[in-house]
Design a protein around this motif. Structure first.
Motif, short mmCIF file in Angstrom:
data_model
loop_
_atom_site.label_atom_id
_atom_site.label_comp_id
_atom_site.label_asym_id
_atom_site.label_seq_id
_atom_site.Cartn_x
_atom_site.Cartn_y
_atom_site.Cartn_z
N ASP A 292 0.80 -1.23 0.00
CA ASP A 292 0.00 0.00 0.00
C ASP A 292 0.83 1.27 0.00
OD1 ASP A 292 -2.28 -1.40 -0.16
OD2 ASP A 292 -2.66 -1.43 2.02
N ASP A 293 2.04 1.22 0.59
CA ASP A 293 2.82 2.46 0.65
C ASP A 293 3.69 2.67 -0.60
OD1 ASP A 293 4.66 0.46 0.95
OD2 ASP A 293 5.57 1.26 2.78
N SER A 294 3.49 1.84 -1.62
CA SER A 294 4.36 1.95 -2.80
C SER A 294 3.75 2.86 -3.85
CB SER A 294 4.57 0.55 -3.38
OG SER A 294 4.96 0.61 -4.72
N LYS A 295 4.59 3.70 -4.46
CA LYS A 295 4.10 4.61 -5.50
C LYS A 295 3.79 3.89 -6.81
CE LYS A 295 5.94 9.08 -4.34
NZ LYS A 295 6.94 10.09 -4.64
N VAL A 296 4.28 2.66 -6.94
CA VAL A 296 4.07 1.96 -8.21
C VAL A 296 3.10 0.78 -8.05
CG1 VAL A 296 6.29 2.67 -9.18
CG2 VAL A 296 6.18 0.56 -7.85
#
Ligand code: GLC
Length: 423
Positions: A278-282
């Motif tokens: 969830d905390d990933s930009k991709v």
């Protein structure tokens, strides 16, 4: 003053000795990214509850070279801790040849469900089983699905030339929106990961490190061509950042890609679940494919992975074997795969319905791992790797031409092999 210092030293040493005494306790040495350590803590807690055997975790960093140093230090010192360790497939040959790995045959460890090729290549020494592949690594190409689509490319690249063309187009345009954007990020720092990246490109060009007879082929024309390509990515086409050869290890590369700063990335399977967190930009924007290759050749992934082993110097062999059986059991291997996205060493996990549904890419890429190219499994691999790391890195840094670097590496490797063969 001097005397009081000496008595302080004596008191500290006594405390240390007392602290080291007591009942022998099972210890497990393990490293990795923070999410991996957290995962191991939960596995150890479950094992303690189920078996009643307490386990001490000895934590390490993520870097394979540093992990090796601390393990070798303990083994050279014939220390009873750690009892169980995870070791890189790259150094298992050296550890086995030094007689530092406890034979496992008497402990009822069934490896019939594990990758057979990996077991016979890396886990049998002098006819004895000396380790179990906990997970199998292979280099993969990660790509941004959304960006390929945005610029009209309908599939990831098959050939290195195509990768370059896509990287140039997308980087040029994306730079207007993001000054830190790069076409292709990969591991080029002077460490073991560089050898893994190089072996992949070399093999996919028809080159390599050693041939089947064990002779050096690092200065063959195909290998030179491949190293020239690696260098041109940084200096000529500038689609890979200048810190590729100073800083780029697995985590630096993963973080650059995960921050949305790259179109392509070479990494191991572990990056997948982190990219999709969830905390990933991709999150949701990433695809994976086999690495590109040169026309008339085929894609190659370096065989990586970590093996569970028991130290020769263990003082609790039965408990160590119970722990090893536990972490390589179906349930724990499945949980590890779901949690960390690692490719399990057990092949029966790939047919598990839940795994097939949640990690279909992993099942699809199974042939990549089955056909992965091993680094030489010889007791002197560490020396070969050291020499290559130095010369390859000098070429990537622009200090030596790829051809000269590889000729020097060839001479060094040939000398290492003949020294060992004479002994
Ligand atoms: C991964 C691989 C290992 C390799 C290392 C290089 O941990 O599993 O085999 O040596 O990366 O950095």
């Amino acid at each position: 003053m001097k005397r009081s210092f000496i008595s302080l030293l004596a008191a500290v040493s006594l405390l240390f000795l007392v602290g080291c005494g007591g009942d022998p306790q099972l210890s497990f040495m393990v490293g990795g990214a923070p999410n991996e350590i957290a995962y191991w803590e939960s596995v150890v807690r479950q094992f303690e509850q189920e078996s009643g055997i307490p386990v001490k975790i000895i934590r390490q960093t993520t870097d394979t070279d540093q992990r090796k140093q601390s393990i070798i230090m303990a083994l050279r010192g014939r220390q009873s801790d750690p009892d169980v360790m995870l070791v890189d497939v790259a150094w298992i040959g050296q550890l086995a040849a030094s007689d530092w790995l406890h034979p496992l045959d008497e402990y009822d460890i069934d490896v019939s469900n594990f990758f057979e090729s990996v077991i016979s290549l890396a886990n049998i020494y002098d006819g004895n089983l000396i380790g179990v592949p906990l997970y199998v690594d292979g280099g993969l190409l990660y790509y941004r699905k959304d960006l390929l689509e945005k610029y009209g490319f309908d599939a990831p690249p098959q050939h290195w030339e195509e990768l370059l063309e896509m990287a140039l187009t997308v980087q040029e345009n994306e730079r207007h929106l993001n000054r830190n954007f790069w076409g292709y990020v990969w591991q080029g720092a002077q460490y073991e990961g560089l050898i893994c990246n190089a072996l992949e490109i070399f093999t996919s060009a028809g080159g390599g490190i050693l041939d089947e007879q064990g002779n050096s082929i690092v200065s063959s024309p195909n290998t030179i061509k491949a190293l020239e390509f690696m260098r041109s990515l940084i200096h000529e086409y500038m689609v890979s950042p200048p810190n590729t050869y100073t800083d780029m290890r697995e985590e630096e590369v993963r973080m650059a890609f995960q921050a949305g700063n790259a179109l392509f990335q070479r990494n191991w399977p572990y990056a997948w679940s982190l990219h999709n967190a969830d905390d990933s930009k991709v999150q949701g924007k990433v695809g994976i494919a086999p690495l590109p290759f040169y026309p008339q050749h085929t894609s190659a992934a370096t065989l990586g992975g970590w093996h569970a082993v028991i130290s020769t110097f263990t003082d609790v062999p039965e408990q160590a074997a119970a722990f090893l059986r536990y972490i390589t059991s179906y349930d724990v291997q499945k949980e590890m795969t779901l949690n960390l996205g690692w490719n399990p060493g057990r092949i029966d996990i790939y047919d598990d319905p839940q795994i097939m549904e949640t990690l279909p890419h992993l099942v699809e890429l199974k042939p990549v791992f089955e056909n992965a190219v091993p680094r030489p499994i010889v007791p002197y691999y560490a020396e070969i790797s050291q020499a290559l790391q130095e010369h390859l890195n000098a070429a990537l840094a622009g200090q030596t031409s790829p051809e000269d670097a590889l000729k020097q590496a060839d001479r060094a490797i040939t000398a290492i092999i003949s020294t060992y063969e004479q002994n």
